[in-house]
Scaffold this motif. Structure first.
Motif, PDB file in Angstrom:
ATOM      1  N   LEU A 101       0.787  -1.267   0.139  1.00 12.07           N
ATOM      2  CA  LEU A 101      -0.083  -0.166   0.164  1.00 12.07           C
ATOM      3  C   LEU A 101       0.710   1.289  -0.069  1.00 12.07           C
ATOM      4  O   LEU A 101       0.659   2.057  -0.926  1.00 12.07           O
ATOM      5  N   MET A 102       1.875   1.183   0.692  1.00  8.30           N
ATOM      6  CA  MET A 102       2.878   2.409   1.011  1.00  8.30           C
ATOM      7  C   MET A 102       3.719   2.595  -0.282  1.00  8.30           C
ATOM      8  O   MET A 102       3.982   3.745  -0.545  1.00  8.30           O
ATOM      9  N   GLY A 103       4.284   1.543  -0.633  1.00 12.52           N
ATOM     10  CA  GLY A 103       4.990   1.481  -1.837  1.00 12.52           C
ATOM     11  C   GLY A 103       4.197   2.129  -3.108  1.00 12.52           C
ATOM     12  O   GLY A 103       4.908   3.247  -3.687  1.00 12.52           O
ATOM     13  N   ALA A 104       3.047   1.897  -3.404  1.00 15.30           N
ATOM     14  CA  ALA A 104       2.173   2.359  -4.574  1.00 15.30           C
ATOM     15  C   ALA A 104       1.906   3.767  -4.200  1.00 15.30           C
ATOM     16  O   ALA A 104       2.052   4.653  -5.148  1.00 15.30           O
ATOM     17  N   THR A 105       1.307   4.016  -2.954  1.00 21.95           N
ATOM     18  CA  THR A 105       0.852   5.469  -2.720  1.00 21.95           C
ATOM     19  C   THR A 105       2.187   6.344  -2.757  1.00 21.95           C
ATOM     20  O   THR A 105       2.019   7.605  -3.328  1.00 21.95           O
ATOM     21  N   GLU A 106       3.481   6.122  -2.370  1.00 23.94           N
ATOM     22  CA  GLU A 106       4.613   6.888  -2.595  1.00 23.94           C
ATOM     23  C   GLU A 106       4.590   7.066  -4.046  1.00 23.94           C
ATOM     24  O   GLU A 106       5.099   8.340  -4.415  1.00 23.94           O
ATOM     25  N   ALA A 107       4.653   6.200  -4.892  1.00 20.25           N
ATOM     26  CA  ALA A 107       4.874   6.387  -6.422  1.00 20.25           C
ATOM     27  C   ALA A 107       3.689   7.480  -6.673  1.00 20.25           C
ATOM     28  O   ALA A 107       4.126   8.372  -7.652  1.00 20.25           O
ATOM     29  N   PHE A 108       2.455   7.253  -6.433  1.00 16.60           N
ATOM     30  CA  PHE A 108       1.386   8.187  -6.978  1.00 16.60           C
ATOM     31  C   PHE A 108       1.770   9.774  -6.262  1.00 16.60           C
ATOM     32  O   PHE A 108       1.367  10.447  -7.138  1.00 16.60           O
ATOM     33  N   LEU A 109       2.282   9.753  -5.191  1.00 15.36           N
ATOM     34  CA  LEU A 109       2.383  11.095  -4.657  1.00 15.36           C
ATOM     35  C   LEU A 109       3.411  11.732  -5.289  1.00 15.36           C
ATOM     36  O   LEU A 109       3.422  13.129  -5.447  1.00 15.36           O
ATOM     37  N   ALA A 114       4.903  16.284  -8.761  1.00  9.71           N
ATOM     38  CA  ALA A 114       5.447  16.761 -10.208  1.00  9.71           C
ATOM     39  C   ALA A 114       4.455  17.457 -10.832  1.00  9.71           C
ATOM     40  O   ALA A 114       4.720  18.869 -11.237  1.00  9.71           O
ATOM     41  N   TYR A 115       3.334  17.071 -10.737  1.00  6.20           N
ATOM     42  CA  TYR A 115       2.063  17.846 -11.482  1.00  6.20           C
ATOM     43  C   TYR A 115       1.853  19.194 -10.687  1.00  6.20           C
ATOM     44  O   TYR A 115       1.542  20.380 -11.261  1.00  6.20           O
ATOM     45  N   HIS A 239      12.993  17.304  -5.772  1.00  8.38           N
ATOM     46  CA  HIS A 239      12.015  16.518  -6.110  1.00  8.38           C
ATOM     47  C   HIS A 239      12.519  15.309  -7.285  1.00  8.38           C
ATOM     48  O   HIS A 239      12.154  14.215  -7.008  1.00  8.38           O
ATOM     49  N   MET A 240      13.238  15.821  -8.144  1.00  7.28           N
ATOM     50  CA  MET A 240      13.797  14.921  -9.267  1.00  7.28           C
ATOM     51  C   MET A 240      14.974  13.778  -8.544  1.00  7.28           C
ATOM     52  O   MET A 240      14.706  12.616  -8.958  1.00  7.28           O
ATOM     53  N   THR A 241      15.664  14.098  -7.726  1.00  6.63           N
ATOM     54  CA  THR A 241      16.425  13.546  -7.213  1.00  6.63           C
ATOM     55  C   THR A 241      15.694  12.387  -6.355  1.00  6.63           C
ATOM     56  O   THR A 241      16.111  11.011  -6.368  1.00  6.63           O
ATOM     57  N   ALA A 242      14.699  12.934  -5.625  1.00  5.29           N
ATOM     58  CA  ALA A 242      13.825  11.606  -4.903  1.00  5.29           C
ATOM     59  C   ALA A 242      13.132  10.862  -5.863  1.00  5.29           C
ATOM     60  O   ALA A 242      13.094   9.571  -5.558  1.00  5.29           O
TER      61      ALA A 242
END
Length: 306
Positions: A101-109, A114-115, A239-242
């Motif tokens: 759950l947290m892995g996918a949530t972080e990808a979406f966040l 970026a948006y 943000h790009m580094t993260a």
């Protein structure tokens, strides 16, 4: 066939000295990561100047990283110094569910962040309306819902398999690749589901990030002010580094066919994205962000004054 009641998390191989060294290393990184993310959340909450969409998303990112750490590393640390490395079947499901759950949530966040930068830089006049609090709340809720859907699908497919060959998981937490190794049934569909879901999430969110930063780069290069250009590049650089660190390790672990076959590599990569990256994120955003550094200074001065 008797139902499986527990698993054994084998963790990293090595004698007592190696295990003691791993415990000290994991504990140090864990404490730094927890303190860093808690500090980021506290600073953003207490400083009114940081009550903006960008920092609202950053606070949620810190929360997700904290959940990552709490789901995996207390158990991993205990197992490192314990002769019994047992985790119950239900405990394994719970750990896997929240980790996924947290892995996918972080990808979406990260894609949402970026948006947010895209709207702020490319459409600054529309930004207060486009990213008003209700919209930000819905975007974050959507990230968690997307993560929950991924987690339900992954857990359903993985734990519906019969585990009869062994109960020893060649990992330090419950994850898909090592669990598939224990199944005594054909796991082709499960591997396709894992690659498909992770690939979809990684490719989809990466496209959002790349498209956003493509427009951002063009907009910044058109600016006449060198100082403004440097400030914007500095903000976006954090943000790009993260993003690069997180997506790169996820791709190595889940979105390419060799992932399931290489458990030893998988353990090292897993440490990187479940512990090292959550530890680095607060440092990346604070050290490269003047607003956060100023907020930390103000809080320090307020604490000294009292």
């Amino acid at each position: 066939m008797m139902p499986l009641l527990e698993f054994v998390l084998e963790g990293f191989v090595g004698g007592p000295q190696t295990q003691a060294l791993l415990f000290a290393l994991f504990l140090a990184l864990y404490v730094v990561a927890v303190l860093g993310n808690l500090s980021m959340m506290v600073v953003i909450t207490l400083d009114a100047r940081l009550h903006s969409p960008m920092y609202f998303f950053l606070k949620n990112l810190s929360f997700v990283d904290l959940c990552y750490l709490s789901v995996i590393y207390p158990k991993a640390l205990a197992n490192t110094v314990s002769s019994s490395k047992v985790i119950t079947f239900e405990g394994c499901i719970i750990q896997f569910f929240f980790f996924s759950l947290m892995g996918a949530t972080e990808a979406f966040l990260l894609a949402v962040m970026a948006y947010d930068r895209f709207v702020a830089i490319c459409s600054p006049l529309r930004y207060p309306i486009s990213m008003r609090p209700s919209v930000c709340a819905r975007l974050v809720l959507g990230c968690y819902c997307g993560g929950c859907l991924n987690s339900i699908l992954q857990a359903s497919f993985t734990f519906s398999l019969p585990f009869c060959s062994s109960n020893h998981i060649d990992h330090f937490f419950c994850d898909v690749p090592p669990l598939l190794k224990l199944a005594c049934a054909d796991t082709t569909v499960n591997e396709l589901v894992m690659f498909g879901l992770c690939g979809l999430i990684i490719v989809g969110t990466t496209l959002v990030v790349l498209t956003s930063y493509g427009y951002i780069t063009v907009t910044i290069l058109r600016m006449h002010s060198g100082g403004g250009r440097h400030k914007l590049f500095s903000t976006c650089g954090s943000h790009m580094t993260a993003v690069s660190l997180f997506y790169g390790t996820l791709f190595v672990m889940y979105a390419q066919p060799g992932a399931v076959a290489s458990m030893e590599q998988g353990k090292v990569v897993s440490v990187f994205y479940t512990l090292v990256i959550p530890m680095l994120n607060p440092l990346i955003y604070s050290l490269r962000n003047k607003d956060v550094k100023d907020a930390l200074r103000r809080l320090g001065q307020r604490h000294t004054a009292t």
